[in-house]
Motif scaffolding. Sequence first.
Motif, PDB file in Angstrom:
ATOM      1  N   ALA A 191       3.284   4.987  -0.521  1.00  0.00           N
ATOM      2  CA  ALA A 191       2.393   5.851  -1.286  1.00  0.00           C
ATOM      3  C   ALA A 191       2.967   7.226  -1.606  1.00  0.00           C
ATOM      4  O   ALA A 191       2.590   7.841  -2.603  1.00  0.00           O
ATOM      5  CB  ALA A 191       1.073   6.014  -0.540  1.00  0.00           C
ATOM      6  N   THR A 222      -0.480  -0.943  -2.588  1.00  0.00           N
ATOM      7  CA  THR A 222      -0.962   0.076  -1.655  1.00  0.00           C
ATOM      8  C   THR A 222      -1.846   1.120  -2.328  1.00  0.00           C
ATOM      9  O   THR A 222      -2.519   1.889  -1.660  1.00  0.00           O
ATOM     10  CB  THR A 222       0.219   0.816  -0.985  1.00  0.00           C
ATOM     11  OG1 THR A 222       0.991   1.471  -2.003  1.00  0.00           O
ATOM     12  CG2 THR A 222       1.085  -0.140  -0.197  1.00  0.00           C
ATOM     13  N   SER A 223      -1.868   1.137  -3.651  1.00  0.00           N
ATOM     14  CA  SER A 223      -2.635   2.127  -4.412  1.00  0.00           C
ATOM     15  C   SER A 223      -4.116   1.754  -4.456  1.00  0.00           C
ATOM     16  O   SER A 223      -4.458   0.573  -4.501  1.00  0.00           O
ATOM     17  CB  SER A 223      -2.074   2.193  -5.833  1.00  0.00           C
ATOM     18  OG  SER A 223      -2.962   2.831  -6.708  1.00  0.00           O
ATOM     19  N   PRO A 224      -4.990   2.753  -4.478  1.00  0.00           N
ATOM     20  CA  PRO A 224      -6.428   2.466  -4.577  1.00  0.00           C
ATOM     21  C   PRO A 224      -6.803   1.654  -5.821  1.00  0.00           C
ATOM     22  O   PRO A 224      -7.760   0.890  -5.802  1.00  0.00           O
ATOM     23  CB  PRO A 224      -7.078   3.854  -4.638  1.00  0.00           C
ATOM     24  CG  PRO A 224      -6.071   4.785  -4.047  1.00  0.00           C
ATOM     25  CD  PRO A 224      -4.727   4.191  -4.341  1.00  0.00           C
ATOM     26  N   THR A 225      -6.006   1.796  -6.891  1.00  0.00           N
ATOM     27  CA  THR A 225      -6.301   1.069  -8.130  1.00  0.00           C
ATOM     28  C   THR A 225      -5.463  -0.203  -8.263  1.00  0.00           C
ATOM     29  O   THR A 225      -5.687  -0.981  -9.183  1.00  0.00           O
ATOM     30  CB  THR A 225      -6.021   1.951  -9.354  1.00  0.00           C
ATOM     31  OG1 THR A 225      -4.622   2.252  -9.392  1.00  0.00           O
ATOM     32  CG2 THR A 225      -6.842   3.220  -9.344  1.00  0.00           C
ATOM     33  N   THR A 238      -3.073   8.319  -0.722  1.00  0.00           N
ATOM     34  CA  THR A 238      -3.209   7.732   0.605  1.00  0.00           C
ATOM     35  C   THR A 238      -3.297   6.229   0.410  1.00  0.00           C
ATOM     36  O   THR A 238      -4.143   5.739  -0.337  1.00  0.00           O
ATOM     37  CB  THR A 238      -4.486   8.256   1.299  1.00  0.00           C
ATOM     38  OG1 THR A 238      -4.387   9.679   1.389  1.00  0.00           O
ATOM     39  CG2 THR A 238      -4.642   7.658   2.670  1.00  0.00           C
ATOM     40  N   ALA A 239      -2.407   5.517   1.066  1.00  0.00           N
ATOM     41  CA  ALA A 239      -2.351   4.070   0.906  1.00  0.00           C
ATOM     42  C   ALA A 239      -3.619   3.412   1.420  1.00  0.00           C
ATOM     43  O   ALA A 239      -4.151   3.805   2.455  1.00  0.00           O
ATOM     44  CB  ALA A 239      -1.135   3.508   1.634  1.00  0.00           C
ATOM     45  N   LYS A 240      -4.097   2.404   0.693  1.00  0.00           N
ATOM     46  CA  LYS A 240      -5.254   1.657   1.161  1.00  0.00           C
ATOM     47  C   LYS A 240      -4.795   0.693   2.239  1.00  0.00           C
ATOM     48  O   LYS A 240      -3.653   0.251   2.266  1.00  0.00           O
ATOM     49  CB  LYS A 240      -5.949   0.931   0.017  1.00  0.00           C
ATOM     50  CG  LYS A 240      -5.143  -0.180  -0.608  1.00  0.00           C
ATOM     51  CD  LYS A 240      -5.917  -0.832  -1.754  1.00  0.00           C
ATOM     52  CE  LYS A 240      -5.127  -1.988  -2.325  1.00  0.00           C
ATOM     53  NZ  LYS A 240      -5.833  -2.638  -3.414  1.00  0.00           N
ATOM     54  N   MET A 241      -5.652   0.370   3.106  1.00  0.00           N
ATOM     55  CA  MET A 241      -5.310  -0.516   4.240  1.00  0.00           C
ATOM     56  C   MET A 241      -5.733  -1.926   3.962  1.00  0.00           C
ATOM     57  O   MET A 241      -6.590  -2.291   3.339  1.00  0.00           O
ATOM     58  CB  MET A 241      -5.976  -0.035   5.522  1.00  0.00           C
ATOM     59  CG  MET A 241      -5.489   1.309   5.945  1.00  0.00           C
ATOM     60  SD  MET A 241      -3.752   1.194   6.338  1.00  0.00           S
ATOM     61  CE  MET A 241      -3.256   2.866   6.211  1.00  0.00           C
TER      62      MET A 241
END
Length: 101
Positions: free
Chosen positions: A68, A86-89, A98-101
Motif C-alpha cells: 500500500a 490490497t486497495s480499498p477499491t 491503508t491496506a485492507k485486510m
Amino acid sequence: MTTRAPTSFASTAVLALALGSALAMAAAPAAAADEKEKCFGVAMKAKNDCAAGAGTTCAGTAKMDYQANAWKYVPAGTCETLKSPTSPTGMGQKMAFTAKM
C-alpha cells in the motif's frame, strides 16, 4: 541562354516555418505518451519505484506484492484502472493508503 527566377528569401522562410511547425505538432503526441504518474499499491515485491516506507533505501524495497505504501510509475491516466487487491477499491491509488485486510 536560360534564366531562372531567383528564389525568394520570404518563400524559403515560410517553407521552413511550415516544416518546423509540422514536425513540432507530430512530436507533441509522443511527448504526451511518455507522461507518467505515481501509482500506489500496484508494484510487485521488490519492483517498486519508491516510497516503500521508513528505513528503506527506496526503489526495489517493497516487501510484498501490491504494498500500500509502495508506488510504481505507470502511464498517465492508467493508475486507477490497474489491479490492487490490497486497495480499498481493488484498483491502484494515486496516494498511499491503508491496506485492507
